[in-house]
Design an enzyme around this catalytic site. Structure first.
Site, PDB file in Angstrom:
ATOM      1  N   TYR A  98       0.810  -1.214   0.000  1.00 35.18           N
ATOM      2  CA  TYR A  98       0.000   0.000   0.000  1.00 35.18           C
ATOM      3  C   TYR A  98       0.843   1.264   0.000  1.00 35.18           C
ATOM      4  O   TYR A  98       0.374   2.335  -0.388  1.00 35.18           O
ATOM      5  CB  TYR A  98      -0.934   0.026   1.211  1.00 35.18           C
ATOM      6  CG  TYR A  98      -1.996  -1.041   1.209  1.00 35.18           C
ATOM      7  CD1 TYR A  98      -2.349  -1.712   0.043  1.00 35.18           C
ATOM      8  CD2 TYR A  98      -2.648  -1.393   2.380  1.00 35.18           C
ATOM      9  CE1 TYR A  98      -3.314  -2.698   0.044  1.00 35.18           C
ATOM     10  CE2 TYR A  98      -3.626  -2.379   2.394  1.00 35.18           C
ATOM     11  CZ  TYR A  98      -3.954  -3.031   1.221  1.00 35.18           C
ATOM     12  OH  TYR A  98      -4.912  -4.002   1.224  1.00 35.18           O
ATOM     13  N   LYS A 138       3.749 -15.424   1.986  1.00 30.19           N
ATOM     14  CA  LYS A 138       3.667 -16.162   0.719  1.00 30.19           C
ATOM     15  C   LYS A 138       5.089 -16.428   0.243  1.00 30.19           C
ATOM     16  O   LYS A 138       5.488 -16.105  -0.877  1.00 30.19           O
ATOM     17  CB  LYS A 138       2.870 -15.357  -0.318  1.00 30.19           C
ATOM     18  CG  LYS A 138       2.454 -16.145  -1.554  1.00 30.19           C
ATOM     19  CD  LYS A 138       1.547 -17.313  -1.255  1.00 30.19           C
ATOM     20  CE  LYS A 138       1.139 -17.996  -2.570  1.00 30.19           C
ATOM     21  NZ  LYS A 138       0.411 -19.264  -2.332  1.00 30.19           N
ATOM     22  N   ASP A 164      -2.812 -18.250   1.515  1.00 27.07           N
ATOM     23  CA  ASP A 164      -3.990 -18.922   0.960  1.00 27.07           C
ATOM     24  C   ASP A 164      -4.465 -20.033   1.894  1.00 27.07           C
ATOM     25  O   ASP A 164      -5.674 -20.210   2.122  1.00 27.07           O
ATOM     26  CB  ASP A 164      -3.711 -19.463  -0.442  1.00 27.07           C
ATOM     27  CG  ASP A 164      -2.376 -20.175  -0.559  1.00 27.07           C
ATOM     28  OD1 ASP A 164      -1.554 -20.115   0.377  1.00 27.07           O
ATOM     29  OD2 ASP A 164      -2.136 -20.800  -1.608  1.00 27.07           O
ATOM     30  N   ASP A 183      -4.929  -7.086   6.000  1.00 27.39           N
ATOM     31  CA  ASP A 183      -6.162  -6.406   5.609  1.00 27.39           C
ATOM     32  C   ASP A 183      -7.250  -7.427   5.284  1.00 27.39           C
ATOM     33  O   ASP A 183      -8.402  -7.309   5.723  1.00 27.39           O
ATOM     34  CB  ASP A 183      -5.871  -5.518   4.394  1.00 27.39           C
ATOM     35  CG  ASP A 183      -6.998  -4.545   4.097  1.00 27.39           C
ATOM     36  OD1 ASP A 183      -7.993  -4.522   4.849  1.00 27.39           O
ATOM     37  OD2 ASP A 183      -6.888  -3.810   3.101  1.00 27.39           O
ATOM     38  N   ASP A 191     -10.402  -9.131   8.219  1.00 22.79           N
ATOM     39  CA  ASP A 191     -11.826  -9.037   7.885  1.00 22.79           C
ATOM     40  C   ASP A 191     -12.467 -10.416   7.845  1.00 22.79           C
ATOM     41  O   ASP A 191     -13.606 -10.601   8.302  1.00 22.79           O
ATOM     42  CB  ASP A 191     -12.012  -8.342   6.543  1.00 22.79           C
ATOM     43  CG  ASP A 191     -11.969  -6.820   6.666  1.00 22.79           C
ATOM     44  OD1 ASP A 191     -11.765  -6.329   7.786  1.00 22.79           O
ATOM     45  OD2 ASP A 191     -12.139  -6.134   5.644  1.00 22.79           O
TER      46      ASP A 191
END
Length: 417
Positions: A200, A251, A284, A308, A312
């Protein structure tokens, strides 16, 4: 502030007898890459800031900046301010509230998502209470001009690099989850997310053209070793105060930035935190495991974009995103306390929003930003009593439950203070 936050697992001993760790398990531990990463407003709009001192008692006065933002933001922050005013009378404290624009509201008022006057007020405050940012109205703006840039600029401007998001299933709401009771009952997860680095904020980013003349868009996911170290320490300390288990999510099978992340986290764990059980998981798989078997997780450590998404996803284990507060903490200076849900523009102004996450964010602000644990105890106990009384907004209601609005839910909390 981060040191205070890391004692979340010990809060049950601090609470009054009205609030135990079983009644409130969610209370148990619960930089930009370049200068261009911080939103730079074009001018200061001093008139956009209005200040009102609340001198209700003779105790200490805390300077709190209120950022209602967009959508349901003004509705839910009003309920939390009402609660703060009432608890101030009960606990011999006072507040100097300054309300400032941010996000879409600031764009409409000043042309900037983060006016200079707003950032300056936040930097000079004791704590920041934020509601929500964004909405359909501003979706057509260029990316660099959208309301969300105000939030990114605020985090960068305050250097609030550590985001802690609890995801705990309250006994009163276990049947509100979309998952089976046996899957979610007893879930108590803390997500520690790095907040001011990664994709970001990374440079370079933008649009271009490839060798064949096709338009391209690109971002840079970059972390330095010091950035990883400082958030990893927050993760390890949080896990040490909770169940002693830390799962670092990355990852590393594909991304070099994740390979560095895993290397730094592993080394830190071996050298400084041998008492904390460290595991690694690809993002994942972590997303799948959060739904399949969420109780395996205690504390999750991850970078900005993965955090992020995962925070959620974890929040919905609890039955409603409208129940969960969060805090974004710097190394020093004011922290930002906010609900994790969005601005919900589809129900804005309809008195349908759940204000409890905002009210609990105010309680977190009192406990960790302003060192007022007794006032926080009162609010958290009142929220639990509100749920025990059967009060439900639409997002919490089950078959046959009476649905009440945002204002009435806030009034019920006030009654239980």
């Amino acid at each position: 502030y981060i040191g205070l936050f890391l004692n979340m697992a010990t809060l049950s001993s601090m609470h009054s007898t009205q609030v135990t760790s079983k009644q409130a398990p969610y209370l148990s531990a619960s930089r930009g890459r370049s200068s261009t990463a911080v939103f730079r407003p074009k001018q200061s709009h001093t008139k956009a800031v209005r200040s009102a001192a609340l001198s209700v008692v003779a105790g200490k006065t805390h300077k709190v900046v209120l950022l209602p933002g967009d959508g349901i933001g003004p509705e839910i922050i009003e309920t939390s301010v009402n609660v703060l005013k009432e608890v101030a009378k009960l606990e011999d404290i006072s507040f100097d509230f300054t309300e400032c624009p941010i996000g879409g509201a600031a764009i409409d008022l000043t042309g900037d998502a983060l006016p200079a006057s707003t950032l300056e007020a936040c930097q000079n405050s004791d704590a920041v209470l934020l509601a929500a940012i964004g909405g359909y109205k501003w979706d057509s703006l260029p990316a660099k001009e959208r309301p969300e840039q105000g939030l990114l600029g605020l985090r960068g401007g305050l250097n609030a690099f550590a985001n802690l998001r609890p995801a705990t299933v309250l006994p009163q709401l276990v049947d509100a989850s979309t998952l089976k009771r046996e899957v979610v009952e007893g879930v108590d997860i803390m997500v520690v997310r790095e907040l001011t680095g990664g994709i970001y904020f990374g440079e370079p980013k933008g649009f271009g053209v490839d060798k064949d003349g096709n338009r391209t868009g690109f971002n840079t996911d970059i972390y330095s070793e010091p950035e990883i170290l400082r958030i990893a320490r927050v993760g390890f300390e949080t896990a040490r105060k909770r169940g002693g288990r830390l799962c670092s999510v990355d990852k590393a099978n594909v991304l070099q930035v994740s390979q560095l992340w895993r290397e730094v986290v592993t080394k830190l764990g071996e050298e400084e935190y041998p008492d904390v059980e460290l595991t690694h998981m690809y993002v994942d798989n972590a997303a799948m495991q959060l739904i399949r078997a969420p109780k395996q997780f205690d504390t999750i450590l991850t970078g900005n974009i993965f955090g992020d998404i995962l925070s959620d996803a974890a929040s919905m284990l609890t039955g409603s995103i409208g129940m969960l507060p969060s805090a974004s903490m710097p190394g020093e200076g004011p922290g930002v306390f906010e609900p994790i849900h969005g601005s919900a523009p589809d129900i804005a102004g309809e008195d349908k929003a759940n204000p409890l996450a905002q009210i609990l964010s105010a309680a977190m602000m009192l406990r960790y930003g302003l060192n007022e644990p007794k006032a926080a105890d009162r609010i958290e106990a009142a929220v639990l009593k509100t749920l025990d009384s059967g009060a439900r907004t639409g997002d919490l209601a089950g078959p046959g439950d009476k649905i009440i609005g945002c204002k009435e839910m806030g009034d019920v909390v006030l009654q239980h203070l």
